[in-house]
Design an enzyme around this catalytic site. Sequence first.
Site, PDB file in Angstrom:
ATOM      1  CB  ALA A  21      40.051  52.255  46.450  1.00  0.00           C
ATOM      2  N   GLY A  62      36.591  49.639  49.447  1.00  0.00           N
ATOM      3  CA  GLY A  62      36.404  51.037  49.818  1.00  0.00           C
ATOM      4  C   GLY A  62      34.945  51.463  49.700  1.00  0.00           C
ATOM      5  CD  GLU A 117      37.653  50.110  53.823  1.00  0.00           C
ATOM      6  OE1 GLU A 117      37.995  50.471  52.671  1.00  0.00           O
ATOM      7  OE2 GLU A 117      38.470  49.717  54.667  1.00  0.00           O
ATOM      8  CD  GLU A 150      39.374  45.908  51.026  1.00  0.00           C
ATOM      9  OE1 GLU A 150      38.788  44.869  51.405  1.00  0.00           O
ATOM     10  OE2 GLU A 150      38.881  47.035  51.186  1.00  0.00           O
TER      11      GLU A 150
HETATM   12  N1  DAK Z   1      38.937  49.506  40.418  1.00  0.00           N
HETATM   13  C1  DAK Z   1      39.068  49.745  39.101  1.00  0.00           C
HETATM   14  N2  DAK Z   1      38.259  49.227  38.153  1.00  0.00           N
HETATM   15  C2  DAK Z   1      37.276  48.424  38.555  1.00  0.00           C
HETATM   16  C3  DAK Z   1      37.079  48.108  39.917  1.00  0.00           C
HETATM   17  C4  DAK Z   1      37.956  48.676  40.875  1.00  0.00           C
HETATM   18  N3  DAK Z   1      37.828  48.502  42.215  1.00  0.00           N
HETATM   19  N4  DAK Z   1      36.017  47.267  39.998  1.00  0.00           N
HETATM   20  C5  DAK Z   1      35.576  47.087  38.751  1.00  0.00           C
HETATM   21  N5  DAK Z   1      36.334  47.759  37.874  1.00  0.00           N
HETATM   22  C6  DAK Z   1      36.172  47.825  36.421  1.00  0.00           C
HETATM   23  C7  DAK Z   1      36.641  46.551  35.743  1.00  0.00           C
HETATM   24  O1  DAK Z   1      38.024  46.567  35.567  1.00  0.00           O
HETATM   25  C8  DAK Z   1      35.891  46.640  34.426  1.00  0.00           C
HETATM   26  O2  DAK Z   1      36.557  47.566  33.586  1.00  0.00           O
HETATM   27  P1  DAK Z   1      36.741  47.248  32.006  1.00  0.00           P
HETATM   28  O3  DAK Z   1      37.428  45.947  31.949  1.00  0.00           O
HETATM   29  O4  DAK Z   1      35.330  47.214  31.481  1.00  0.00           O
HETATM   30  O5  DAK Z   1      37.540  48.415  31.502  1.00  0.00           O
HETATM   31  C9  DAK Z   1      34.562  47.279  34.834  1.00  0.00           C
HETATM   32  O6  DAK Z   1      34.800  47.903  36.078  1.00  0.00           O
HETATM   33  C10 DAK Z   1      33.462  46.257  35.008  1.00  0.00           C
HETATM   34  O7  DAK Z   1      33.934  45.243  35.893  1.00  0.00           O
HETATM   35  P2  DAK Z   1      33.943  43.687  35.509  1.00  0.00           P
HETATM   36  O8  DAK Z   1      34.034  43.485  34.040  1.00  0.00           O
HETATM   37  O9  DAK Z   1      34.970  43.045  36.363  1.00  0.00           O
HETATM   38  O10 DAK Z   1      32.469  43.292  35.984  1.00  0.00           O
HETATM   39  P3  DAK Z   1      31.974  41.896  36.588  1.00  0.00           P
HETATM   40  O11 DAK Z   1      30.494  42.039  36.711  1.00  0.00           O
HETATM   41  O12 DAK Z   1      32.539  40.748  35.826  1.00  0.00           O
HETATM   42  O13 DAK Z   1      32.623  41.820  38.060  1.00  0.00           O
HETATM   43  C11 DAK Z   1      33.217  42.689  40.249  1.00  0.00           C
HETATM   44  C12 DAK Z   1      32.249  42.759  39.037  1.00  0.00           C
HETATM   45  C13 DAK Z   1      32.817  43.839  41.191  1.00  0.00           C
HETATM   46  C14 DAK Z   1      33.021  41.356  40.984  1.00  0.00           C
HETATM   47  C15 DAK Z   1      34.679  42.818  39.760  1.00  0.00           C
HETATM   48  O14 DAK Z   1      34.781  43.999  38.919  1.00  0.00           O
HETATM   49  C16 DAK Z   1      35.664  42.988  40.878  1.00  0.00           C
HETATM   50  O15 DAK Z   1      36.049  42.028  41.527  1.00  0.00           O
HETATM   51  N6  DAK Z   1      36.122  44.245  41.078  1.00  0.00           N
HETATM   52  C17 DAK Z   1      37.165  44.542  42.061  1.00  0.00           C
HETATM   53  C18 DAK Z   1      36.585  44.539  43.461  1.00  0.00           C
HETATM   54  C19 DAK Z   1      37.648  44.816  44.468  1.00  0.00           C
HETATM   55  O16 DAK Z   1      38.666  44.100  44.607  1.00  0.00           O
HETATM   56  N7  DAK Z   1      37.459  45.869  45.252  1.00  0.00           N
HETATM   57  C20 DAK Z   1      38.371  46.267  46.296  1.00  0.00           C
HETATM   58  C21 DAK Z   1      39.423  47.194  45.729  1.00  0.00           C
HETATM   59  S1  DAK Z   1      40.643  47.639  46.946  1.00  0.00           S
HETATM   60  C22 DAK Z   1      42.340  53.798  51.257  1.00  0.00           C
HETATM   61  C23 DAK Z   1      40.996  53.872  51.086  1.00  0.00           C
HETATM   62  C24 DAK Z   1      40.302  52.825  50.488  1.00  0.00           C
HETATM   63  C25 DAK Z   1      40.980  51.723  50.021  1.00  0.00           C
HETATM   64  C26 DAK Z   1      42.329  51.640  50.170  1.00  0.00           C
HETATM   65  C27 DAK Z   1      43.008  52.676  50.786  1.00  0.00           C
HETATM   66  N8  DAK Z   1      43.046  54.843  51.873  1.00  0.00           N
HETATM   67  C28 DAK Z   1      42.326  55.935  52.481  1.00  0.00           C
HETATM   68  C29 DAK Z   1      44.454  54.847  51.896  1.00  0.00           C
HETATM   69  C30 DAK Z   1      40.210  50.679  49.374  1.00  0.00           C
HETATM   70  C31 DAK Z   1      40.744  49.669  48.695  1.00  0.00           C
HETATM   71  C32 DAK Z   1      39.878  48.864  47.838  1.00  0.00           C
HETATM   72  O17 DAK Z   1      38.690  49.056  47.738  1.00  0.00           O
END
Ligand code: DAK
Length: 257
Positions: A65, A108, A111, A131
């Site tokens: 997400a 997400g 998921e 997460e």
């Molecule tokens: N959200 C926003 N931006 C994201 C992102 C994300 N989840 N993942 C990546 N990006 C963005 C980065 O900020 C970066 O943006 P800029 O800096 O270029 O502006 C761009 O994508 C490229 O990412 P990186 O520069 O970080 O690229 P790397 O290759 O170095 O790293 C990575 C890739 C995937 C390992 C890293 O980006 C990362 O760790 N991303 C976050 C992964 C994460 O934590 N995902 C879980 C998010 S929480 C719900 C439904 C669903 C959910 C919750 C509630 N309800 C129905 C209520 C779900 C929650 C989640 O998924």
Amino acid sequence: MSESLLHSSVEERVAVVRLKRPKVLNALSLEMMAQLADVLERLDSDPDVRCIVLTGDERAFAAGADINDMADASVATMYERNQFARWERIKRIRTPIIAAVSGYCLGGGCELAMHCDIIIASETARFAQPEINIGVMPGAGGTQRLTRALGKFRAMELILTGRQMTAREAYDAGLVTRVVPVEIYLDEAVKLAREIGQKAPLAVRLAKEAVLKAWETSLSEGLEYERKLFYLLFGTEDQREGMKAFLEKRPAAYRGR
Ligand code: DAK
């Protein structure tokens, strides 16, 4: 047809829906999830669509997400948004959905792939529920669906550490049904979708419903449910056609009735 954050096309009874926010690794914004639920519902009610392939791009299926949408959210904001409603709409799609996954399939994103019915992965795919690394836990079914797919112990380790699983590991654990080279992962998913698209559509939809029931109920209730859906198919023209075609040694011509 194009939406701003998605692209979808239909060919030979198979719809391909592509998530399209490549700069942020297809992070699932609120707007994108709204568009996705709309598109999937539209395809679900189109009798010419027999199977749907949901994909991202080579670098990411979806990295979760969009964290920007949640970083400052309060309990009240999250509650008022009622994001779960969109995910529920996706859960209710009756047409089979195949996730064609390459690259990051996180949070997400993972998921969302698990809301699909079959997952085909490229060798570069990485699955995780990270997460825990940003101070929360899975919220769109990850603790339940991953546990049902992998069993308690593997799911627990992944959810408590946020560790990424390789495509091969996901295959060995039963989350993914095929791992193929990145060059062909989408073609492979479309090929499988076409194969499913040839079958009697009502039987396909009811079979999907029955398999999903197995996740939610006891064996005896599930068997009872299966039996009723099985009987129901004897009210369709396609049952007659399928069995007649077999006996006449010719391919069946299904009409979805
Ligand atoms: N959200 C926003 N931006 C994201 C992102 C994300 N989840 N993942 C990546 N990006 C963005 C980065 O900020 C970066 O943006 P800029 O800096 O270029 O502006 C761009 O994508 C490229 O990412 P990186 O520069 O970080 O690229 P790397 O290759 O170095 O790293 C990575 C890739 C995937 C390992 C890293 O980006 C990362 O760790 N991303 C976050 C992964 C994460 O934590 N995902 C879980 C998010 S929480 C719900 C439904 C669903 C959910 C919750 C509630 N309800 C129905 C209520 C779900 C929650 C989640 O998924």
